[in-house]
Design a protein around this motif. Structure first.
Motif, PDB file in Angstrom:
ATOM      1  N   LEU A   7       0.829  -1.205   0.000  1.00 21.42           N
ATOM      2  CA  LEU A   7       0.000   0.000   0.000  1.00 21.42           C
ATOM      3  C   LEU A   7       0.864   1.255   0.000  1.00 21.42           C
ATOM      4  N   ALA A   8       1.846   1.316   0.893  1.00 15.04           N
ATOM      5  CA  ALA A   8       2.688   2.508   0.989  1.00 15.04           C
ATOM      6  C   ALA A   8       3.440   2.752  -0.312  1.00 15.04           C
ATOM      7  N   HIS A   9       3.915   1.677  -0.926  1.00 17.47           N
ATOM      8  CA  HIS A   9       4.669   1.823  -2.167  1.00 17.47           C
ATOM      9  C   HIS A   9       3.771   2.294  -3.300  1.00 17.47           C
ATOM     10  N   ALA A  10       2.572   1.749  -3.380  1.00 15.55           N
ATOM     11  CA  ALA A  10       1.642   2.171  -4.425  1.00 15.55           C
ATOM     12  C   ALA A  10       1.256   3.635  -4.259  1.00 15.55           C
ATOM     13  N   ALA A  11       0.990   4.052  -3.021  1.00 14.52           N
ATOM     14  CA  ALA A  11       0.583   5.435  -2.785  1.00 14.52           C
ATOM     15  C   ALA A  11       1.708   6.422  -3.062  1.00 14.52           C
ATOM     16  N   ALA A  12       2.951   5.956  -2.980  1.00 13.18           N
ATOM     17  CA  ALA A  12       4.091   6.831  -3.280  1.00 13.18           C
ATOM     18  C   ALA A  12       4.318   6.988  -4.778  1.00 13.18           C
ATOM     19  N   ASP A  13       3.582   6.239  -5.585  1.00 11.00           N
ATOM     20  CA  ASP A  13       3.734   6.252  -7.039  1.00 11.00           C
ATOM     21  C   ASP A  13       2.592   7.053  -7.658  1.00 11.00           C
ATOM     22  N   PRO A  14       2.883   8.204  -8.254  1.00  7.47           N
ATOM     23  CA  PRO A  14       1.801   9.034  -8.811  1.00  7.47           C
ATOM     24  C   PRO A  14       1.124   8.428 -10.032  1.00  7.47           C
ATOM     25  N   ALA A  34       0.869   2.004  12.147  1.00  7.95           N
ATOM     26  CA  ALA A  34       0.487   3.278  11.525  1.00  7.95           C
ATOM     27  C   ALA A  34       1.690   4.026  10.979  1.00  7.95           C
ATOM     28  N   ALA A  35       2.850   3.847  11.580  1.00  5.53           N
ATOM     29  CA  ALA A  35       4.038   4.553  11.100  1.00  5.53           C
ATOM     30  C   ALA A  35       4.378   4.165   9.669  1.00  5.53           C
ATOM     31  N   LEU A  36       3.989   2.951   9.260  1.00  4.85           N
ATOM     32  CA  LEU A  36       4.274   2.483   7.910  1.00  4.85           C
ATOM     33  C   LEU A  36       3.226   2.904   6.890  1.00  4.85           C
ATOM     34  N   SER A  37       2.015   3.158   7.356  1.00  3.31           N
ATOM     35  CA  SER A  37       0.921   3.338   6.399  1.00  3.31           C
ATOM     36  C   SER A  37       0.138   4.633   6.546  1.00  3.31           C
ATOM     37  N   ALA A  38       0.415   5.422   7.568  1.00  7.77           N
ATOM     38  CA  ALA A  38      -0.411   6.609   7.823  1.00  7.77           C
ATOM     39  C   ALA A  38      -0.413   7.564   6.633  1.00  7.77           C
ATOM     40  N   GLU A  39       0.756   7.791   6.041  1.00  7.64           N
ATOM     41  CA  GLU A  39       0.821   8.715   4.902  1.00  7.64           C
ATOM     42  C   GLU A  39       0.024   8.173   3.725  1.00  7.64           C
ATOM     43  N   ALA A  40       0.120   6.873   3.489  1.00  4.59           N
ATOM     44  CA  ALA A  40      -0.631   6.263   2.388  1.00  4.59           C
ATOM     45  C   ALA A  40      -2.127   6.347   2.631  1.00  4.59           C
TER      46      ALA A  40
END
Length: 232
Positions: free
Chosen positions: A85-92, A116-122
């Motif tokens: 999830l985090a990697h996908a969200a970092a990809d525009p 949450a530290a790993l996914s909150a931004e996503a």
């Protein structure tokens, strides 16, 4: 899902233990790592994540190679520790990003819990959402469609977390996966080991351009991603 070295004399600390409809799910800390255990089976930890990230990239690259749509929609099966999830969200490049997760405990650990530290931004990304559902049921019932489906809910087609996941990797289960894919859509399946039998099942289910990519990890044999383009 890869592990890393740690002091063998460290005692893992259980942070949360839940009984759900599919059995026991445990989140524990072992040294610097957070680990998810389901029914006594190690699922994943926060040590590496390169293969989970590669799972998403392989799907994106396959869509780009076939001149797929701009801002393609991505469905991720399994939230885990949040690497995909985090990697996908970092990809525009991605448009909508939906993650289907059936374990309420894992969702809670990401929404204000230790993960949450790993996914909150996503999760703050307006493109991203978590769907609390069983993936097998979801792909057979939803009216939504996607350009890519990345599966990471088991340790592979031959090593499932629960017996009811076995059907996902059969022709009937793959028909459900094909159902949610748009024409030219890509299916990518994470596995701890290659499976020629699963490749053959994909072909028999009508998937095309079936291949397997090995992904080196910090320790042990490589993980793999099975990749295929949906029928029709």
């Amino acid at each position: 899902m890869p592990t890393t070295s740690h002091d063998p004399y460290d005692t893992p600390e259980v942070l949360d233990r839940r009984e759900g409809p599919h059995g026991e799910v445990v989140l524990r800390r072992h040294g610097a790592l957070l680990q998810i255990i389901a029914n006594g089976c190690f699922l994943m930890d926060t040590s590496d994540g390169r293969s989970e990230r590669r799972l998403v990239d392989v799907a994106a690259e396959a869509l780009a190679a076939s001149a797929g749509p701009s801002a393609p929609h991505l469905l991720i099966g399994g939230l885990g520790v949040g690497f995909s999830l985090a990697h996908a969200a970092a990809d525009p490049r991605w448009g909508r990003i939906a993650v289907v997760e059936r374990e309420r405990a894992i969702i809670d650990w990401h929404r204000g819990g230790p993960l949450a530290a790993l996914s909150a931004e996503a999760l703050a990304d307006p493109r991203a959402e978590i769907v609390e559902a069983d993936l097998v049921r979801y792909v057979n019932e939803t009216s939504d469609t996607y350009d890519a489906l990345c599966l990471d809910i088991d340790n592979g087609p031959a090593w499932t977390v629960t017996e009811d996941n076995d059907g996902l990797y059969t022709p009937a289960g793959l028909a459900g996966c094909a159902r949610v894919l748009r024409p030219g859509g890509v299916l990518a399946v994470w596995s701890a080991q290659p499976s020629p039998e699963f490749e053959e099942t994909l072909r028999n289910a009508g998937f095309q351009q079936v291949r397997t990519e090995e992904i080196p990890v910090a320790r042990g044999v490589p993980d793999v991603v099975h990749l295929a383009v949906g029928p029709g």
